[in-house]
Write an enzyme that holds these catalytic residues in place. Structure first.
Site, PDB file in Angstrom:
ATOM      1  N   ARG A 273       0.915  -1.287   0.025  1.00 49.52           N
ATOM      2  CA  ARG A 273      -0.054  -0.015   0.104  1.00 49.52           C
ATOM      3  C   ARG A 273       0.989   1.242   0.101  1.00 49.52           C
ATOM      4  O   ARG A 273       0.386   2.256  -0.508  1.00 49.52           O
ATOM      5  CB  ARG A 273      -0.920  -0.003   0.987  1.00 49.52           C
ATOM      6  CG  ARG A 273      -2.173  -0.928   1.170  1.00 49.52           C
ATOM      7  CD  ARG A 273      -2.974  -0.950   2.229  1.00 49.52           C
ATOM      8  NE  ARG A 273      -2.329  -1.366   3.461  1.00 49.52           N
ATOM      9  CZ  ARG A 273      -2.254  -2.744   3.714  1.00 49.52           C
ATOM     10  NH1 ARG A 273      -2.448  -3.871   2.841  1.00 49.52           N
ATOM     11  NH2 ARG A 273      -1.412  -2.940   4.860  1.00 49.52           N
TER      12      ARG A 273
ATOM     13  N   GLU B   6       5.939 -10.501  14.675  1.00 49.20           N
ATOM     14  CA  GLU B   6       5.292 -10.907  16.011  1.00 49.20           C
ATOM     15  C   GLU B   6       5.739 -12.498  16.027  1.00 49.20           C
ATOM     16  O   GLU B   6       6.441 -12.896  17.100  1.00 49.20           O
ATOM     17  CB  GLU B   6       3.834 -10.899  16.185  1.00 49.20           C
ATOM     18  CG  GLU B   6       3.331 -10.962  17.518  1.00 49.20           C
ATOM     19  CD  GLU B   6       1.719 -10.940  17.638  1.00 49.20           C
ATOM     20  OE1 GLU B   6       1.337 -10.376  16.516  1.00 49.20           O
ATOM     21  OE2 GLU B   6       1.358 -11.033  18.473  1.00 49.20           O
TER      22      GLU B   6
HETATM   23  P1  AMP Z   1       5.113  -2.815  11.031  1.00 51.27           P
HETATM   24  O1  AMP Z   1       6.405  -3.270  10.598  1.00 51.27           O
HETATM   25  O2  AMP Z   1       4.757  -3.376  12.508  1.00 51.27           O
HETATM   26  O3  AMP Z   1       5.284  -1.376  11.641  1.00 51.27           O
HETATM   27  O4  AMP Z   1       3.765  -2.932  10.348  1.00 51.27           O
HETATM   28  C1  AMP Z   1       3.720  -1.780   9.308  1.00 51.27           C
HETATM   29  C2  AMP Z   1       3.301  -2.639   7.791  1.00 51.27           C
HETATM   30  O5  AMP Z   1       2.151  -3.517   8.171  1.00 51.27           O
HETATM   31  C3  AMP Z   1       2.905  -1.760   6.996  1.00 51.27           C
HETATM   32  O6  AMP Z   1       3.305  -1.815   5.900  1.00 51.27           O
HETATM   33  C4  AMP Z   1       1.309  -1.961   7.062  1.00 51.27           C
HETATM   34  O7  AMP Z   1       0.701  -1.604   5.573  1.00 51.27           O
HETATM   35  C5  AMP Z   1       0.914  -3.087   7.784  1.00 51.27           C
HETATM   36  N1  AMP Z   1       0.064  -3.182   8.837  1.00 51.27           N
HETATM   37  C6  AMP Z   1       0.533  -3.397  10.251  1.00 51.27           C
HETATM   38  N2  AMP Z   1      -0.540  -3.055  11.009  1.00 51.27           N
HETATM   39  C7  AMP Z   1      -1.585  -2.829  10.342  1.00 51.27           C
HETATM   40  C8  AMP Z   1      -2.953  -2.509  10.466  1.00 51.27           C
HETATM   41  N3  AMP Z   1      -3.587  -2.502  11.750  1.00 51.27           N
HETATM   42  N4  AMP Z   1      -3.876  -2.219   9.405  1.00 51.27           N
HETATM   43  C9  AMP Z   1      -3.374  -1.980   8.132  1.00 51.27           C
HETATM   44  N5  AMP Z   1      -2.010  -2.322   8.014  1.00 51.27           N
HETATM   45  C10 AMP Z   1      -1.310  -2.708   8.842  1.00 51.27           C
END
Ligand code: AMP
Length: 178
Positions: free
Chosen positions: A66, A103
């Protein structure tokens, strides 16, 4: 006549919460209603890029998948190139890879070895900052190519997951904070 620019509150109102997607306990932030609304989409690109003028950024780097939508539009607005950071195995040419922790388990992102020139000025964009692992890995790839990150920008930040902590070496901004 052009319509007034949306506020971040209006963008926030259009973000749809989907409980338990893609798995139980996750509240997915669905940005498709923002994309589908011409004023909200172009307004979000305006807000993501407003600190910079054309000529100040050489490349906008977008994160799979996205992030590509916002980064590509921002690149056109800033008259900059667009560079994809993709999930491992998708890019056809030689790549640098960076693993990061999820996770449960790990994931790997990749960038083409010649995607950015050393010293180029980069704006890194993704749709959402959660734990920061994805953006930190993408930023590490940008740095490995010798480019300079001027800012990491997100449409949405889930501040309770403290992703900024993992990005504290970079300027970070987000439009809608939960
Ligand atoms: P992180 O690496 O944990 O910061 O996760 C970020 C990535 O996961 C991004 O590319 C987001 O598109 C996706 N992502 C994580 N959590 C969500 C959420 N609650 N809703 C939508 N996309 C998420």
């Amino acid at each position: 006549m052009s319509q007034p620019r949306p506020t971040t509150a209006e963008i926030e109102c259009a973000i749809r919460n989907i409980p338990d997607f893609p798995k139980p306990g996750i509240q997915f932030k669905d940005i498709t209603p923002v994309l589908a609304d011409a004023r909200l989409f172009s307004g979000s690109i305006h807000l993501l890029t407003e600190k910079f003028r054309p000529g100040q950024i050489d490349a906008v780097v977008g994160i799979d998948a996205r992030g590509f939508i916002f980064a590509a539009a921002a690149a056109i607005k800033l008259q900059a190139g667009f560079v994809p950071v993709r999930k491992k195995g998708k890019l056809p040419y030689k790549t640098h890879e960076q693993e990061y922790n999820l996770e449960y388990g790990t994931a790997t992102v990749a960038v083409h070895v010649d995607a950015l020139k050393p010293g180029s000025r980069v704006l890194l964009i993704d749709d959402l900052l959660a734990t920061g692992g994805t953006a930190a890995a993408a930023a590490a790839l940008v740095q490995r190519l010798g480019a300079e990150i001027l800012e990491i920008s997100f449409l949405i930040e889930l501040s309770f997951l403290a992703g900024r902590e993992r990005l504290k070496n970079y300027p970070v901004s987000s439009l809608v904070v939960y």
